[in-house]
Design a protein around this motif. Structure first.
Motif, PDB file in Angstrom:
ATOM      1  N   UNK A  18       0.869  -1.271   0.068  1.00  0.00           N
ATOM      2  CA  UNK A  18       0.042   0.095  -0.008  1.00  0.00           C
ATOM      3  C   UNK A  18       0.802   1.249  -0.080  1.00  0.00           C
ATOM      4  N   UNK A  19       2.044   1.295   0.856  1.00  0.00           N
ATOM      5  CA  UNK A  19       2.725   2.614   0.957  1.00  0.00           C
ATOM      6  C   UNK A  19       3.589   2.701  -0.636  1.00  0.00           C
ATOM      7  N   UNK A  20       3.869   1.563  -1.180  1.00  0.00           N
ATOM      8  CA  UNK A  20       4.621   1.723  -2.383  1.00  0.00           C
ATOM      9  C   UNK A  20       3.641   2.083  -3.429  1.00  0.00           C
ATOM     10  N   UNK A  21       2.433   1.780  -3.483  1.00  0.00           N
ATOM     11  CA  UNK A  21       1.245   2.045  -4.374  1.00  0.00           C
ATOM     12  C   UNK A  21       0.926   3.664  -4.087  1.00  0.00           C
ATOM     13  N   UNK A  22       0.854   4.132  -3.090  1.00  0.00           N
ATOM     14  CA  UNK A  22       0.703   5.501  -2.680  1.00  0.00           C
ATOM     15  C   UNK A  22       1.831   6.371  -3.026  1.00  0.00           C
ATOM     16  N   UNK A  23       3.100   6.014  -3.096  1.00  0.00           N
ATOM     17  CA  UNK A  23       4.430   6.673  -3.383  1.00  0.00           C
ATOM     18  C   UNK A  23       4.482   6.781  -5.090  1.00  0.00           C
ATOM     19  N   UNK A  24       3.672   6.154  -5.792  1.00  0.00           N
ATOM     20  CA  UNK A  24       3.972   6.006  -7.038  1.00  0.00           C
ATOM     21  C   UNK A  24       4.765   4.960  -7.708  1.00  0.00           C
ATOM     22  N   UNK A  25       4.848   3.819  -7.005  1.00  0.00           N
ATOM     23  CA  UNK A  25       5.648   2.774  -7.501  1.00  0.00           C
ATOM     24  C   UNK A  25       5.014   2.054  -8.465  1.00  0.00           C
ATOM     25  N   UNK A  26       5.338   1.432  -9.749  1.00  0.00           N
ATOM     26  CA  UNK A  26       4.521   0.720 -10.519  1.00  0.00           C
ATOM     27  C   UNK A  26       4.059  -0.714  -9.843  1.00  0.00           C
ATOM     28  N   UNK A  27       3.042  -1.448 -10.733  1.00  0.00           N
ATOM     29  CA  UNK A  27       2.366  -2.467 -10.171  1.00  0.00           C
ATOM     30  C   UNK A  27       3.586  -3.579  -9.824  1.00  0.00           C
ATOM     31  N   UNK A  28       4.458  -3.658 -10.871  1.00  0.00           N
ATOM     32  CA  UNK A  28       5.523  -4.862 -10.731  1.00  0.00           C
ATOM     33  C   UNK A  28       6.544  -4.224  -9.437  1.00  0.00           C
ATOM     34  N   UNK A  29       6.755  -2.970  -9.383  1.00  0.00           N
ATOM     35  CA  UNK A  29       7.604  -2.886  -8.425  1.00  0.00           C
ATOM     36  C   UNK A  29       6.972  -2.944  -6.779  1.00  0.00           C
ATOM     37  N   UNK A  30       5.577  -2.689  -6.884  1.00  0.00           N
ATOM     38  CA  UNK A  30       4.902  -2.890  -5.704  1.00  0.00           C
ATOM     39  C   UNK A  30       4.930  -4.646  -5.357  1.00  0.00           C
TER      40      UNK A  30
END
Length: 584
Positions: free
Chosen positions: A29-41
């Motif tokens: 969730x944190x990665x998503x809110x900070x703009x990381x793409x789906x693969x990175x998340x």
């Protein structure tokens, strides 16, 4: 990068399996809110899940802390276990974990941008880091804090999320497999085309070799067939001129003399063609014997006396004192000198034709020079006179076959020497024949000093090929260094810093691929290297030769092509050469 020192975005305990699920959900969730793409998340969340499960399984629990360090999102997983023994050896690959320990560590390391481990008897800390598209601002961090869920872990939601990730990954994998299949089919088609092309080239090369051999056999056979009637004509005309069956009147005598001279010219042409055919076919043997230059010149005086019909021209032989005894094929050497002198007499109206011989002791060879005061040759026509049937038009050009000088040069090369010319119209010409004192002894080349001529290095285990490059390069005004194996060639290149290198591929001790690779990593990486090979190259071999300036098949080498190639390579500002139809 050092672990983030700012306030924790998320801090979770690790005490139960449910905490591992919660850590995975929160990190994603944190990665998503900070703009990381789906693969990175997915990659970061999966790596955190693996490390958190290890901490729970092997250390009984710990803590997960999510922080920021500029553009880097970091997750710290700490435990208070007994630590990892021999961590440095394990990380370097010298040692592996015991069975059942460290599971998931290798996978997690491949999933994230950075992974660091610190371990002691008080516990282990693993830092996982992933780069963000941009550094988050204050407003984005406030929104992040408000948006983070406050509820506990939801295993069902996490399972659904993992299912979606798996479906997405499988779809991506199928697309990649389809793309790989397409590329493989294209590669197979390309390979078939390349194989067909190589097969066609081999067939053409075989046809050319067959045609060349057939031409040599034809010339040899027809030359022998022509000699018999020509010799008969010569004998019969001699009988007529001598008046064996009655005296001829003046007009008949003149006519028979014309016939005899025409037959003599044709016989010389046949002899030259036969010798050229033998040289090309490699069937002209060298029979070296020991003889002196004094005896050679004495023989030539007798042979050439009938040609000295102009009283305004003096034929002079000048041999330096104390010349060494030659070991060479006297007949072929005499043939070369006879051709040079007869040409000089033909194109000299007054003055002299001087035949000199001197010993160049440092180079261990003899130098013969035939100098005349004739009409001379333009510098632009020097190369033409050494081409088969090549003739320079002029007022003294009377017939001739255009084979004498090409044959003389080939005979000189066969004897281990070389034939060059320099001339000035209206002043005269000088032809220089260089011969090793002992047949089979390579002609040494002096090392160019500061400000000397440009230097070419030839690295090849074939003596004949080194010789061909040497005499062409010397004719073009370059000094030549030689090495008969890759190791010697590499050492010589590094020590002498040549301006250009000709490199064979298949050699003992160190092949051309190895030499080129080491040259590319040395201070000589900018030195032009021309690869010369008689073998067909695969695609991978051509890639390995990417650092070469050019790749030239040995069977396509020609004097004009190599001279032009050397001038292009060693003349700044000229364009890189390409292989032309003439074999250059």
């Amino acid at each position: 990068m050092k672990p983030g020192t700012g306030p924790a975005l998320v801090s979770l305990p690790l005490a139960t399996p449910a905490d591992v699920v919660a850590a995975r959900q929160q990190v994603r969730r944190v990665a998503e809110l900070l703009g990381l793409d789906r693969k990175g998340q997915t990659r970061l969340a999966t790596a955190v899940s693996e490390i958190a499960r290890n901490a729970l399984s092997h250390a009984g629990g710990g803590q997960v802390r999510v922080t920021l360090a500029g553009r880097q999102l970091q997750v710290l997983v700490r435990d208070q276990g007994r630590g990892i023994a021999d961590l440095d050896d394990i990380l370097s690959g010298r040692k592996v974990f015991a069975p059942g320990q460290g599971a998931g560590l290798a996978s997690a390391r491949r999933l994230v941008d950075e992974l660091d481990i610190r371990s002691s008897a008080q516990g282990t800390e693993v830092r996982l880091a992933q780069w963000l598209p941009a550094e988050p601002g204050g407003a984005q961090l406030q929104a992040l804090a408000a948006a983070l869920p406050r509820r506990g872990p939801d295993p069902v939601a996490e399972l659904q999320a993992q299912d979606r990730e798996l479906i997405t990954s499988l779809a991506d994998l199928q697309e990649r497999e389809a793309e790989a299949d397409r590329l493989n089919r294209e590669l197979e088609d390309t390979n078939r085309g390349v194989v067909a092309l190589y097969s066609e080239l081999e067939q053409k090369a075989e046809e050319l070799r067959g045609a060349s051999e057939m031409k040599s056999r034809f010339l040899s056979h027809m030359s022998h067939e022509f000699r018999t009637p020509l010799n008969s004509i010569m004998a019969l005309t001699r009988l007529l001129i001598d008046g064996v069956d009655g005296t001829l009147n003046t007009e008949q005598n003149r006519q028979v003399d014309y016939i005899r001279r025409s037959a003599q010219t044709l016989l010389e042409l046949v002899n030259d063609l036969l010798d050229l055919a033998k040289v090309e076919a490699g069937r002209l043997d060298v029979r070296p014997t020991e003889f002196t230059v004094t005896d050679l010149f004495a023989s030539l005086r007798g042979l050439l006396k009938p040609l000295l019909t102009n009283p305004a021209v003096n034929l002079v032989f000048d041999a330096a004192p104390d010349l060494p005894v030659l070991l060479a094929d006297e007949q072929k050497l005499a043939q070369v000198l006879r051709n040079l002198v007869s040409n000089a007499l033909k194109f000299t109206e007054s003055g002299h034709v001087l035949v000199r011989a001197r010993h160049d002791a440092p180079q261990a060879h003899l130098v013969f020079e035939v100098e005349d005061t004739g009409i001379g040759i333009a510098s632009s026509a020097i190369d033409l006179i050494f081409e088969e049937f090549g003739q320079v038009e002029g007022r003294l050009q009377r017939g001739g076959t255009g084979l004498g000088l090409p044959l003389s040069r080939r005979l000189a090369m066969l004897l281990g020497g070389d034939l060059t010319a320099r001339s000035q119209p209206g002043v005269g010409s000088t032809f220089t024949l260089t011969m090793p004192v002992r047949f089979g002894q390579a002609v040494a080349v002096p090392e160019a000093g500061p400000g000397g001529r440009r230097r070419v290095l030839v690295v090849d285990d074939e003596e004949v090929f080194r010789y061909v490059i040497r005499h062409i390069a010397q004719d073009a005004g370059f000094d030549v260094l030689e090495a008969d194996n890759g190791e010697t060639g590499l050492s010589m290149a590094l020590a002498k810093s040549p301006d250009m290198i000709f490199l064979d591929l298949h050699m003992p001790r160190l092949d051309g691929f190895g030499v080129l690779a080491q040259l590319s990593a040395s201070p000589l990486q900018a030195t032009p290297v021309v690869v010369c090979t008689s073998h067909a190259l695969t695609v991978d071999q051509k890639r390995a030769l990417a650092a070469a300036y050019a790749i030239v098949p040995k069977q396509d080498l020609s004097r004009d092509g190599l001279s032009r190639l050397m001038r292009l390579v060693l003349s700044p500002g000229d364009a890189a050469p390409t292989l032309a139809d003439d074999g250059s």
